[in-house]
Design an enzyme around this catalytic site. Sequence first.
Site, PDB file in Angstrom:
ATOM      1  N   GLU A 191       0.846  -1.193   0.000  1.00 44.14           N
ATOM      2  CA  GLU A 191       0.000   0.000   0.000  1.00 44.14           C
ATOM      3  C   GLU A 191       0.880   1.242   0.000  1.00 44.14           C
ATOM      4  O   GLU A 191       1.827   1.342   0.778  1.00 44.14           O
ATOM      5  CB  GLU A 191      -0.908   0.018   1.238  1.00 44.14           C
ATOM      6  CG  GLU A 191      -1.716   1.297   1.398  1.00 44.14           C
ATOM      7  CD  GLU A 191      -2.425   1.392   2.737  1.00 44.14           C
ATOM      8  OE1 GLU A 191      -2.733   2.529   3.163  1.00 44.14           O
ATOM      9  OE2 GLU A 191      -2.672   0.338   3.361  1.00 44.14           O
ATOM     10  N   ARG A 222      -0.927  10.937   0.231  1.00 41.65           N
ATOM     11  CA  ARG A 222      -1.056  12.078   1.130  1.00 41.65           C
ATOM     12  C   ARG A 222      -0.297  13.311   0.664  1.00 41.65           C
ATOM     13  O   ARG A 222      -0.335  14.343   1.337  1.00 41.65           O
ATOM     14  CB  ARG A 222      -0.557  11.694   2.536  1.00 41.65           C
ATOM     15  CG  ARG A 222      -1.321  10.567   3.190  1.00 41.65           C
ATOM     16  CD  ARG A 222      -0.702  10.222   4.537  1.00 41.65           C
ATOM     17  NE  ARG A 222      -1.300   9.043   5.119  1.00 41.65           N
ATOM     18  CZ  ARG A 222      -0.791   8.391   6.168  1.00 41.65           C
ATOM     19  NH1 ARG A 222       0.325   8.842   6.732  1.00 41.65           N
ATOM     20  NH2 ARG A 222      -1.377   7.317   6.639  1.00 41.65           N
ATOM     21  N   LYS A 244     -10.657  -2.067   7.215  1.00 43.14           N
ATOM     22  CA  LYS A 244      -9.395  -1.685   7.831  1.00 43.14           C
ATOM     23  C   LYS A 244      -9.658  -1.345   9.292  1.00 43.14           C
ATOM     24  O   LYS A 244     -10.646  -0.668   9.605  1.00 43.14           O
ATOM     25  CB  LYS A 244      -8.806  -0.469   7.111  1.00 43.14           C
ATOM     26  CG  LYS A 244      -7.522   0.061   7.743  1.00 43.14           C
ATOM     27  CD  LYS A 244      -6.901   1.144   6.870  1.00 43.14           C
ATOM     28  CE  LYS A 244      -5.597   1.640   7.456  1.00 43.14           C
ATOM     29  NZ  LYS A 244      -4.857   2.502   6.524  1.00 43.14           N
TER      30      LYS A 244
END
Length: 214
Positions: A43, A47, A131
Amino acid sequence: MQAADLIEVLQTVRVVPVIDPKSQADCLLAVDALVAGGATAIEITLRSDIAYDTFRAVRAAHPGIVLGAGSVMDSQTYEKAVSLGADFTISPGRCLTLEAYVAGKPVAHVPGVVTPTEIIAARQAGQTLLKFYPSEAAGGASALKDLGRIFPDVLMMPSGGIKEPMMPDYAALPGVLSVGGSWMYAEGGKHRPAPDVSKVMARSITAMRGAAQT
């Protein structure tokens, strides 16, 4: 990649390195070493501006791995991630407008939860791959053990504060599909040497697989 396909991949490796890239070169070196250590799913969090170009570079360098886009919290970021070649997207929490937007789309989105109330709402919306974040701050494997008794149909991808010595506790839980974090490639805020990255990645996979097979 649909959720069922993602689950099939993660059931095998059970470890997902999570990279918040600060340098494209460092990220590529880390990914090379992680893949050498057995990583098949990684992953990369979206950001920052550098993250998008880095994601594209990783996708080009490793077309065969399952590559997820993290911190996806709106439809625009979801579509950008898909255009960059993301196999799945994942959020730190639930984003209801995004979940409605991605319904029926070919690239799976994994919402984030931390409380029973959020899990109940996600299940009611048809979401059973979730998650769990921030895992350690929210009680870690101990909390997930209790939640697993209440929600045996839910599969969790915990991340947040997880370290290598914690693998056995997480691995023993049938509701934990995979664990995510940065411990495989970083320590003390700095990237490990490539040989160490590969070794820690391989050890982590072995720890998670071993418990799953006992």
